[in-house]
Structures are given as C-alpha cells and as structure tokens.
Design an enzyme around this catalytic site. Sequence first.
Site, short mmCIF file in Angstrom:
data_model
loop_
_atom_site.label_atom_id
_atom_site.label_comp_id
_atom_site.label_asym_id
_atom_site.label_seq_id
_atom_site.Cartn_x
_atom_site.Cartn_y
_atom_site.Cartn_z
N ASP A 85 0.86 -1.17 0.00
CA ASP A 85 0.00 0.00 0.00
C ASP A 85 0.90 1.22 0.00
OD1 ASP A 85 -1.05 -0.63 3.43
OD2 ASP A 85 0.91 -0.35 2.56
N TYR A 139 11.24 -9.02 5.77
CA TYR A 139 10.84 -7.62 5.89
C TYR A 139 11.64 -6.95 7.00
CZ TYR A 139 6.88 -8.06 2.76
OH TYR A 139 6.11 -8.23 1.64
#
Length: 306
Positions: A85, A139
């Site tokens: 996003d 991540y």
Amino acid sequence: MPQSRADSPSPEEQPKRPIDSPVDLSKPQKIARVDSGDQQSESLKPEARKMGFQRYLVAVEYIGTKFSGSQKQLNGRTVEGVVEDVGVHALSNTFHVDVERISKRKPGEVKNEGDIMLLDVRTIPANFHARFNAKERIYYYRILSGQDALSIFEKERAWHVPEKLDLLAMQKACSILVGHHDFSSFRSAGCQAKSPVKTLDELRVCEVIPSSSFPSNTDNGQKDGGLFGGRKSHRLYMITARARSFLYHQVRLLVGLLKSVGTGELKIDDVERILNARTITETPPMAPACGLYLGNVMYDFLSDDD
C-alpha cells in the site's frame, strides 16, 4: 534458448500484482502478461509458446512514498501489486513478465526512474510463478525514537515514535510471537490467504547505529546548549520479520504491537492474550507503511528445477 530456474514473488502480506509502468525502454517490448503473484493460472498457453513468448523474472528496488498504491489508477502513479500500500518500500522485490520479443538489452541499459530501479533480469520457465515459487520473504521495519522532529532525510523512511522504547520488553514479546500460530489477530480485512495459520520463522528487534554519509551534525553536549543549527539524534530500532509468506498487513500489525509493548502501553502478558484472542479487534493500531521495507524474496532454484 534454454530456460534457467526462475522466481518472482509478490511483496508482503497480500497477494500482489505486477509493476505498472516504472521501467521505460527506448523501444517498448510487447508484453503479454505481468504478474507478481496474485493469479494462479500462470502457465503460458500452448498457442502463446508458439508465438515465441519468454517469461522473465525481474528484481526491482523502490521508494514507495510517491506511489498511489497497488491498483491501477487513471490519475495516480502506481506499482501495481508490488507495493502493498502507499508508502511501503522495497530493497529487492520481484515479479515475472511474459515478453513476446526478446530484447538484447542488459538490465543496466534499461532506463530507470528516480524512485524505482531495475536490479536484475533472468529468463525463467513458463510455469514459474513469482509468488507461489517463493521460499522465504524478509521484511525490515525502521523505528526512530526521540522527541525532536525527524530530519527531512528520514521523513517517509521510518516511523517516528517520540516515546522511549523498552528494548528488552520488545524482545520478550518477539519470542512469544515467533513460531507456528493462528495469526488472526494480525490479519486485516480483505486478506486473501486461505488460512490465518502461519509459521513466523524470525521476529527480532535490535537497536542499531544510524548510518549516514555525512559528518555528524547532532548535539555534542556543548555547554552553550549544543551545536547551533544541529539537531538531537534519534535512537534507531530495526525489526526483522522472516517467513515463507505473510497475511495481509501482518508485519505492520506485529510492529504496532511491539511498539505498544516498548512504550509500556501493553505488558508482556497482553501479547499472548492478543495472539490467543484471534481477532484483530484486540490488536493495537498497525504501524504506518513508511517504515516498512521488503528486504528480499528468496527461491530454491535447484529444488524448483527437479
């Protein structure tokens, strides 16, 4: 042309799609399909093979701040399916693309835009899937702790938390969350995963020394109140999350919980309670996208070739 092993996964928590228009070739290629992993019907049709299509795996890095998200938009610049996003970055993300005419250009000869860069390209088998062939994803999340405002060079690159953080408490919380669990409490609405059960292979937080290419311009404790025109430094905390796959927004929700533990808003006992509740209504607000970086997507090419 022999086909080498290939892979290209989608970024993080939700199935991602391809890159929208970041790569600009002086002579555009005829692209049949671009995919970073949310479609399962990925093998080229027989007629496509006859037409000379070749599948490629592409690796890119980008700063996600200026992208409008992961869906195609008429009035917004996007990285379709590669950016989870708005604001999420990538040190190395991959997608696959089917090209009708094979270009002789090398990756370094492709024009890159300012906030997205092509890292590598390789040919892959026609049935190779960027998302489903991925073996592991890593991540990183950056938190800068300190009361002063962030430098403009750090804005949109990290989560600014004014409060002091209890590193030991955050590390204890990580030890509870690592492993094979039902992560329903860390799954946003719209998640397309069939099951909330995931194995989190690694979740750790550590304090690191902020690195800079410039000489220090921070307060050095001068008696007159500090360096004129300087600024106070922040403490940098790096959170690492590693797993084969993640739920939608799982990493950011985990970071939000760790931050709440670090500030004292939540206790260690609350971590297990929230995990076992199996509902996102018990979970603190997720961390903002600006501090999240997809570090790498890994494949086992030898195994996949069998």
